[in-house]
Design a protein around this motif. Sequence first.
Motif, short mmCIF file in Angstrom:
data_model
loop_
_atom_site.label_atom_id
_atom_site.label_comp_id
_atom_site.label_asym_id
_atom_site.label_seq_id
_atom_site.Cartn_x
_atom_site.Cartn_y
_atom_site.Cartn_z
N GLN A 73 36.49 34.44 9.66
CA GLN A 73 36.19 35.26 8.49
C GLN A 73 37.35 36.21 8.16
OE1 GLN A 73 32.05 36.86 8.11
NE2 GLN A 73 31.79 35.98 10.14
N SER A 83 36.17 37.47 -0.23
CA SER A 83 35.32 36.55 0.53
C SER A 83 34.11 37.25 1.13
CB SER A 83 36.12 35.85 1.63
OG SER A 83 36.63 36.77 2.56
N LEU A 87 30.32 35.85 0.49
CA LEU A 87 29.41 35.46 1.57
C LEU A 87 28.09 36.21 1.48
CD1 LEU A 87 31.82 35.16 4.64
CD2 LEU A 87 30.97 33.35 3.14
N HIS A 90 25.34 34.45 -0.42
CA HIS A 90 24.85 33.14 0.06
C HIS A 90 24.10 33.30 1.39
CE1 HIS A 90 26.88 30.67 -2.98
NE2 HIS A 90 27.83 31.59 -2.95
N ILE A 98 28.57 28.19 6.28
CA ILE A 98 29.51 29.30 6.09
C ILE A 98 30.83 29.00 6.81
CG2 ILE A 98 29.96 31.73 6.63
CD1 ILE A 98 28.02 31.38 4.34
N ILE A 130 30.50 27.73 -2.12
CA ILE A 130 30.97 28.94 -1.45
C ILE A 130 32.50 28.99 -1.40
CG2 ILE A 130 30.94 30.25 0.72
CD1 ILE A 130 28.17 28.95 1.26
#
Length: 395
Positions: A73, A83, A87, A90, A98, A130
């Motif tokens: 991440q 980002s 995230l 979602h 993910i 995503i």
Amino acid sequence: MHVAYVVKRYPRYSETFIVNEILAHEAAGMRVRIYALLPPQDSHFQDIISQVKAPVCYLSAKAERATPFWELQKRAAAIYPSSWQVLSQHQDASAREITQALELALHIHKHQIDHLHAHFATTSTTVTNIAAQICQIPFSFTAHAKDIFHQDNDYNLVKKKFSSAQFAVTVSDYNVDYLINELEIEPSKLVRIYNGLDLNQFPFSPYNNRPPHIIAVGRLVEKKGFSDLIHACALLKQRGTIFHCDIIGEGDQKRQLADLIQNYDLGSCVQLIGPLPQAQVKKRICESAMFVAPCVIGTDNNQDGLPTVLVESMALGTPCISTDVTGIPEVIEHNKTGLMCEQHSPEELAAAISQLLSSPEQAEKYAQNARMQIEQRFNIHSNTEILRKQFLKFQ
């Protein structure tokens, strides 16, 4: 233009339409990369896979432990600061989705990918959505059948995917009407593009002195209707009709269908062949008196959009019989390009089979008409040109 295709598994025996599409893009000079969420499971693969030049990358199939996942991440956020916010939108995505979306985002940055396209409105489109939002690039997907019809679908999530995409392809006018009228998808989001064929790979085979062989091809699942075909074969045997029927494929209903063949004492004239390479399937289709696709709408509402193997058989010059479900009437015009029966009607199937066996001249005429229709509406190069023009609209 550099386009990434995102699929659940690659390669997959039953998904030659995806390979055909990628090969046509490559023939037109488009750069393609393939990203698969899971490794292949099939024991057989189609010959044309060896012709694909696009590199294939398998994204992580399992969510990493906490520390590597956190590092992934942070790597993505260093390139795409938004980002974190993406995230957070979602929360219905799984940890695996993910992880794969973050990995895909890093690949998009590394390879300078311009557009993402997924097949099936399932997990592949979730990951694509995503990643596209993280990288702020356009994405699209193709909706087929189970992914929009099956009763277990989360339709709110499916509708969200259509809303998020720049556009969505679907494979028949029937599907377009269903999506607009049942799921209330915005019509401007939808583009109907038939699954096409490279017709050079499917040359027309003249209908000369073929033995009374019936062939059917597909996964052994409820929506393919093979139990109805076996019932029809039992009726033909009772009437003294001389024939042989081969059913090519693998699936959950194998034991059930084998029991049905045994119960009707059809072992001498009906066989479950199992999966075969495409070259052998094509050879058997060309040697058969007819191809039968007895498709039905399953009890779980699962149904075919428009079976690719039906289009392939029509291209090859083998007369076809199918049923009046989903997009099939868009390719088979009754008594012109083939014969159409009601679903779940072994009696009608048996009558149609008898009609073709007893009238080879009529069968040949259907085959010729069908080939002309396939050339006009199912040419992969013409159809993928429409798709590439859609990609370019959003560059």
